[in-house]
Design a protein around this motif. Sequence first.
Motif, short mmCIF file in Angstrom:
data_model
loop_
_atom_site.label_atom_id
_atom_site.label_comp_id
_atom_site.label_asym_id
_atom_site.label_seq_id
_atom_site.Cartn_x
_atom_site.Cartn_y
_atom_site.Cartn_z
N GLU A 207 46.52 34.37 51.42
CA GLU A 207 46.39 34.75 52.81
C GLU A 207 45.29 33.93 53.47
N GLU A 208 45.35 33.84 54.80
CA GLU A 208 44.35 33.08 55.54
C GLU A 208 42.96 33.70 55.40
N ASP A 209 42.89 35.00 55.50
CA ASP A 209 41.61 35.70 55.36
C ASP A 209 41.81 36.89 54.44
N PRO A 210 41.93 36.65 53.14
CA PRO A 210 42.30 37.72 52.21
C PRO A 210 41.17 38.72 52.03
N PRO A 211 41.49 39.97 51.77
CA PRO A 211 40.45 40.95 51.44
C PRO A 211 39.82 40.61 50.10
N ASP A 212 38.58 41.00 49.93
CA ASP A 212 37.86 40.71 48.69
C ASP A 212 38.24 41.76 47.64
N ARG A 213 39.14 41.38 46.73
CA ARG A 213 39.59 42.30 45.68
C ARG A 213 39.02 41.91 44.31
N PHE A 214 38.08 40.98 44.27
CA PHE A 214 37.65 40.41 42.99
C PHE A 214 37.11 41.49 42.04
N ALA A 215 36.22 42.33 42.52
CA ALA A 215 35.64 43.35 41.64
C ALA A 215 36.72 44.32 41.15
N ASP A 216 37.60 44.72 42.05
CA ASP A 216 38.68 45.64 41.65
C ASP A 216 39.62 44.98 40.65
N ASP A 217 39.94 43.70 40.88
CA ASP A 217 40.84 43.00 39.96
C ASP A 217 40.19 42.81 38.59
N LEU A 218 38.88 42.53 38.58
CA LEU A 218 38.17 42.42 37.30
C LEU A 218 38.22 43.74 36.54
N THR A 219 38.00 44.83 37.25
CA THR A 219 38.02 46.14 36.60
C THR A 219 39.41 46.45 36.05
N GLU A 220 40.44 46.16 36.84
CA GLU A 220 41.81 46.41 36.38
C GLU A 220 42.13 45.56 35.16
N LEU B 58 32.35 33.66 36.37
CA LEU B 58 31.83 32.43 36.95
C LEU B 58 31.31 32.78 38.33
N ALA B 59 29.98 32.83 38.45
CA ALA B 59 29.37 33.59 39.54
C ALA B 59 28.70 32.71 40.59
N THR B 60 28.96 33.03 41.84
CA THR B 60 28.10 32.65 42.94
C THR B 60 27.10 33.79 43.10
N GLY B 61 26.33 33.76 44.18
CA GLY B 61 25.39 34.86 44.38
C GLY B 61 26.10 36.20 44.46
N GLN B 62 27.22 36.25 45.17
CA GLN B 62 27.99 37.48 45.30
C GLN B 62 28.62 37.88 43.97
N GLY B 63 29.13 36.87 43.23
CA GLY B 63 29.71 37.15 41.93
C GLY B 63 28.70 37.69 40.94
N LEU B 64 27.45 37.31 41.08
CA LEU B 64 26.41 37.83 40.20
C LEU B 64 26.27 39.34 40.36
N ALA B 65 26.37 39.82 41.59
CA ALA B 65 26.27 41.25 41.83
C ALA B 65 27.43 41.99 41.17
N VAL B 66 28.62 41.41 41.23
CA VAL B 66 29.79 42.01 40.58
C VAL B 66 29.59 42.03 39.07
N ALA B 67 29.12 40.91 38.51
CA ALA B 67 28.90 40.84 37.06
C ALA B 67 27.87 41.87 36.62
N ALA B 68 26.82 42.06 37.40
CA ALA B 68 25.79 43.03 37.05
C ALA B 68 26.37 44.45 37.07
N ARG B 69 27.17 44.76 38.08
CA ARG B 69 27.71 46.11 38.23
C ARG B 69 28.69 46.45 37.11
N LEU B 70 29.46 45.44 36.65
CA LEU B 70 30.45 45.68 35.60
C LEU B 70 29.91 45.42 34.20
N GLY B 71 28.66 44.98 34.10
CA GLY B 71 28.07 44.73 32.79
C GLY B 71 28.69 43.55 32.07
N LEU B 72 28.88 42.43 32.80
CA LEU B 72 29.53 41.26 32.23
C LEU B 72 28.59 40.06 32.23
N PRO B 73 28.72 39.17 31.24
CA PRO B 73 27.95 37.93 31.25
C PRO B 73 28.28 37.08 32.47
#
Length: 304
Positions: A102-115, A141-156
């Motif tokens: 999509e042109e401006d997709p919703p951010d589903r990364f954290a939800d998709d990682l959890t699933e 593979l984290a940017t600044g935002q991805g780091l927050a997701v990794a921290a919340r899910l307990g992932l390297p």
Amino acid sequence: MRHTVERAMAAERSRYRRFWVAEHHAVPGIASGSPPVLLAALGARTSTIRIGSGGVMLPHHQPLVVAEQFLMLEALFPGRVDLGLGRSPAFTAPVRRAMRQEEDPPDRFADDLTELRDYLDGTGAVTAHPVSDRTVPMFVLATGQGLAVAARLGLPAVLGGPLLESPDLAAALAGYRRDFRPSPRAQRPVVTIALDITVADTDEQARALVLPEAWAMARSRVTGEFPPLEPVAAIVDRPWTDQTRRRVEATVRHAVAGTPRTVRRRVEELTERTGAGELLVTTSTYDRAALAASDTALARIIGG
């Protein structure tokens, strides 16, 4: 493609711990459109080195399909499979359209990682097959935002690119370590840094070996297409615009390239600054013999 398999076999002989492959689509200069297919070929020709993705771009895929692919790899090569996951979109608009993005997709990364994690662990809404009693390690593979997701899910977390040069790096790493929630996959924060490292007999030779990749990256900014790598001599003879020169020089400047002594010093500085426990090394140049020599020399530097 055959050379990639040969390189993985050589990495195993040199006692590297992992060999990861990336995901890029419709890119002439990168033969890595399907990490699971390539990993199957690598696993069949190696026996001890871990094989993995660096990474699967999760927005391009359904989590269940990714889980099934990597559970199948784990069944074929037990205890050797890593799953690195990223969120980068396709590089150009035509490729994004071909990927049904999509042109401006919703951010589903954290939800998709959890699933995806739940499918791998056998706790998802449906059961992904083949079922495994072993855990497939996951890395973000984290940017600044991805780091927050990794921290919340307990992932390297794996950091690279502009973030390593950013003045915000220290704060981003501190936030990841502060907010990290222990999980079955990681009891404490785990940081890997991704570096372009090239080793040669002299600093000048090493910087020259970086040139094919730097040139291709600079040209991709103009043409919208990352081309196959070219020999150094051919690149030097081409006409350069001022903008291309600046981009090439910036890439060469940021690369870790030089003699074993130079590279060891730069690596020690970066690992001390980041507290990283592991390096994800990307080395790319036209000369395959020089590439093999760089891989071997780096193994001695890190191993020593």
